[in-house]
Motif scaffolding. Sequence first.
Motif, PDB file in Angstrom:
ATOM      1  N   ALA A  51       0.966   3.495  -8.615  1.00  0.00           N
ATOM      2  CA  ALA A  51      -0.247   3.480  -7.801  1.00  0.00           C
ATOM      3  C   ALA A  51      -1.472   3.533  -8.704  1.00  0.00           C
ATOM      4  O   ALA A  51      -1.522   4.337  -9.655  1.00  0.00           O
ATOM      5  CB  ALA A  51      -0.254   4.662  -6.841  1.00  0.00           C
ATOM      6  N   TYR A  52      -2.434   2.683  -8.407  1.00  0.00           N
ATOM      7  CA  TYR A  52      -3.687   2.615  -9.162  1.00  0.00           C
ATOM      8  C   TYR A  52      -4.871   2.866  -8.224  1.00  0.00           C
ATOM      9  O   TYR A  52      -4.792   2.637  -7.016  1.00  0.00           O
ATOM     10  CB  TYR A  52      -3.870   1.236  -9.790  1.00  0.00           C
TER      11      TYR A  52
ATOM     12  N   GLU B 208      -6.958  -6.473   6.634  1.00  0.00           N
ATOM     13  CA  GLU B 208      -7.743  -7.254   5.677  1.00  0.00           C
ATOM     14  C   GLU B 208      -7.001  -7.405   4.355  1.00  0.00           C
ATOM     15  O   GLU B 208      -6.962  -8.496   3.767  1.00  0.00           O
ATOM     16  CB  GLU B 208      -9.097  -6.586   5.437  1.00  0.00           C
ATOM     17  N   LYS B 209      -6.413  -6.333   3.871  1.00  0.00           N
ATOM     18  CA  LYS B 209      -5.686  -6.389   2.602  1.00  0.00           C
ATOM     19  C   LYS B 209      -4.548  -7.394   2.676  1.00  0.00           C
ATOM     20  O   LYS B 209      -4.373  -8.227   1.777  1.00  0.00           O
ATOM     21  CB  LYS B 209      -5.150  -5.003   2.251  1.00  0.00           C
TER      22      LYS B 209
ATOM     23  N   GLN C 296       0.854  -1.178   0.000  1.00  0.00           N
ATOM     24  CA  GLN C 296       0.000   0.000   0.000  1.00  0.00           C
ATOM     25  C   GLN C 296       0.893   1.231   0.000  1.00  0.00           C
ATOM     26  O   GLN C 296       1.904   1.279   0.698  1.00  0.00           O
ATOM     27  CB  GLN C 296      -0.898  -0.010   1.241  1.00  0.00           C
ATOM     28  N   ALA C 297       0.529   2.219  -0.804  1.00  0.00           N
ATOM     29  CA  ALA C 297       1.270   3.480  -0.865  1.00  0.00           C
ATOM     30  C   ALA C 297       0.476   4.552  -0.142  1.00  0.00           C
ATOM     31  O   ALA C 297      -0.743   4.671  -0.335  1.00  0.00           O
ATOM     32  CB  ALA C 297       1.511   3.883  -2.315  1.00  0.00           C
TER      33      ALA C 297
ATOM     34  N   ASP D 248      -3.839  -0.289  -4.364  1.00  0.00           N
ATOM     35  CA  ASP D 248      -3.509  -1.056  -5.567  1.00  0.00           C
ATOM     36  C   ASP D 248      -2.161  -0.554  -6.074  1.00  0.00           C
ATOM     37  O   ASP D 248      -2.069   0.509  -6.693  1.00  0.00           O
ATOM     38  CB  ASP D 248      -4.602  -0.862  -6.616  1.00  0.00           C
ATOM     39  N   VAL D 249      -1.117  -1.297  -5.798  1.00  0.00           N
ATOM     40  CA  VAL D 249       0.241  -0.910  -6.184  1.00  0.00           C
ATOM     41  C   VAL D 249       0.814  -2.002  -7.073  1.00  0.00           C
ATOM     42  O   VAL D 249       0.750  -3.184  -6.728  1.00  0.00           O
ATOM     43  CB  VAL D 249       1.138  -0.712  -4.937  1.00  0.00           C
ATOM     44  N   ARG D 250       1.381  -1.604  -8.220  1.00  0.00           N
ATOM     45  CA  ARG D 250       1.834  -2.579  -9.203  1.00  0.00           C
ATOM     46  C   ARG D 250       3.295  -2.355  -9.587  1.00  0.00           C
ATOM     47  O   ARG D 250       3.785  -1.225  -9.579  1.00  0.00           O
ATOM     48  CB  ARG D 250       0.939  -2.525 -10.448  1.00  0.00           C
ATOM     49  N   LEU D 251       3.944  -3.444  -9.932  1.00  0.00           N
ATOM     50  CA  LEU D 251       5.351  -3.424 -10.334  1.00  0.00           C
ATOM     51  C   LEU D 251       5.475  -2.968 -11.785  1.00  0.00           C
ATOM     52  O   LEU D 251       4.790  -3.489 -12.666  1.00  0.00           O
ATOM     53  CB  LEU D 251       5.955  -4.818 -10.168  1.00  0.00           C
TER      54      LEU D 251
END
Length: 681
Positions: free
Chosen positions: A223-224, A414-415, A117-118, A188-191
Amino acid sequence: MSRASRAFLFLASVSLPVSIAKADEGMWTFDAFPAAKMQADYGWAPDQAWLDKVRTAAVRLTGGCSASFVSDAGLILTNHHCVATCVEQNSTAENNILKTGFTARTREEEKMCAGQQAEVVTSIRDVTPQVKAAIANSTGEAAVKARTAIVAQLEKSGCPDTAKTRCQVVSLYGGGQYKLYSYRKYSDVRLVWAPEAQAAQFGGDPDNFNFPRYSMDASFLRAYEDGRPVATPQHLEWSARAPVDGEATFVVGNPGSTQRMFTSEQLAFQRELVLPITLAAFSELRGRLISAMESSPEKEREAAETLGGVENSLKVYIGRVKALNDPAFTGKLAAAEADLKATSAGNAAIGNPWGDVAKAMSTYRNFYIADRFSLPSGDLFGYAMTLVRAAAEKGKPNADRFPGYSDSALPLVEKRLLDERPIYPWLDQLTMEWSLSKSREYLGADDPQTRILLGKESPEGLAARLVNGTTLADPAVRKALWEGGQAAVDASKDPMILYAKSIDANDRAIQKRFDAEVDAPLTAAQAKLADARFAAYGDTAYPDATFTLRVSYGKVAGWMERGKMVPTTTVLGGTFDRATGAVPFDLPPAFIANRSKIDPKATYDFVTTNDIIGGNSGSPVVDRQGRVIGAAFDGNINSLGGNYGYDGSINRTVVVSTAAVQEALENIYPAPHLVAELKGK
């Protein structure tokens, strides 16, 4: 406070500032930056607009690192070692992107990072009067419950929208101040990009905490929100240039914890109890991991990041032991404590908080071992205990909940519980049996807590039975138990759930004892020590690190080591000179393949005098114009005592330059679309 926090890290909140910061020392809060001091030291200091700009671009990663937005489309710069777990989770035996590196050519190719999480600070508000009024004259467990209640209330009212915001009340100066930090969060954090692990980890453990370095310890995330990249107009300008010796630099990030202003009793507790146990236990875990990893290439891949983390921690703790056994170093700490005592003599309102701290530490010595070894390690066990406790806690008023399960904390709990990621049963079994064996070793085979943990089973047998029998590796199973609440947990026959339930009461009893006999008296003593500090020195010192946003200032500078000046920078061409062909000094394949394209004179890594600690990994290194020129990824070997004190003559931050990252994006791991994005095109 969680079991891990109270057993390993609770002392980190103790802050007894006794003198003003000197030289480039200081991890300053954004609402108390020492502009006048920097102006005097450097002839220039940032104004409020500058501070606001870099604050809004700074990112905290809940995995324990720092980062920054570097484009208007949510692109995040951080360290490779901060995303290595995500890279490993997205690797397979057939496509090991940890080994080969990864570049997402399109947004659709960007890969989810489970549990990440960001967060960006949006406000910092002083809530000291409310918290202190709630505690009032309470003592013991009542004081802790009163503090818990008001903190939960402030966090809930401060962030009613838990989908997009997060609030945390943070204790500064050990209870002298309380600040409410509000965050805009992105779950929602993606590589996006990661070099080969060998490029980021070139030199391995021998080079760790050393310089010169040749490390591409940088990566990009994005970040999404609602399936789309986040718009981030407030971001740092990318400046792919070499640093200049002597120029002012700023590190903006989230240092994890420091214990720089411990009393002598607390230092003794660390030196005599905490550190020796930690070194012995982690050394054994390292040996177990290496032995298992040698048995197959698959295990070597699956445990690589775990081993790296253990080896890094070992080096840190070895450095701390060295610092606390250095008479010159500890003498300075003792002198600082004596100075505050002398300055506070005769202040009846202060009393004798040093004596109160000593009493609390003496009490904790009686049950520290039980506290530290009350729960086993392992991801699957962690899932089980989270489910058991969440089911029990969610229906209670916030004030009565077990630490870590307040309304403000539950979304991240929860995440982390439900995000899908690979579980390696053999690794979970190894870590669980290791931790259970350490519990039996330190508690003794006949201790009642050992019987609670093991019954009549061996650590090996119990770990094998539980890991092989549980279904908690399946996120669908975890989700059903989470949503089913107490009824679902009570009905579960999963052996890991049953085991967590069987040892929960013992750990809760230890938590209750810790609250009443250690936490409460320490908090009261720390508040008095903070008052003593404010009376003696005003607001001229910074609080200990708390994994909240800080800014440190310094400059690009080498240092004198064994009679020789250590240079400030390395160049990419030096990688080839340093390479031996044998691990860990073997060249990354992409470096070999693209050697003719690489500018050998491009600045690779550099050092600054900025004051950092663990948690600062990935922090942007910012120049006077507010542009990012690197990402902090390490300290030098002399900085390992930085947990307890800073020495500006030899402590250094190690940084991977933006010049090297751009060279990599252009010529080693070509990603022209990322280069264009960084340039704002």
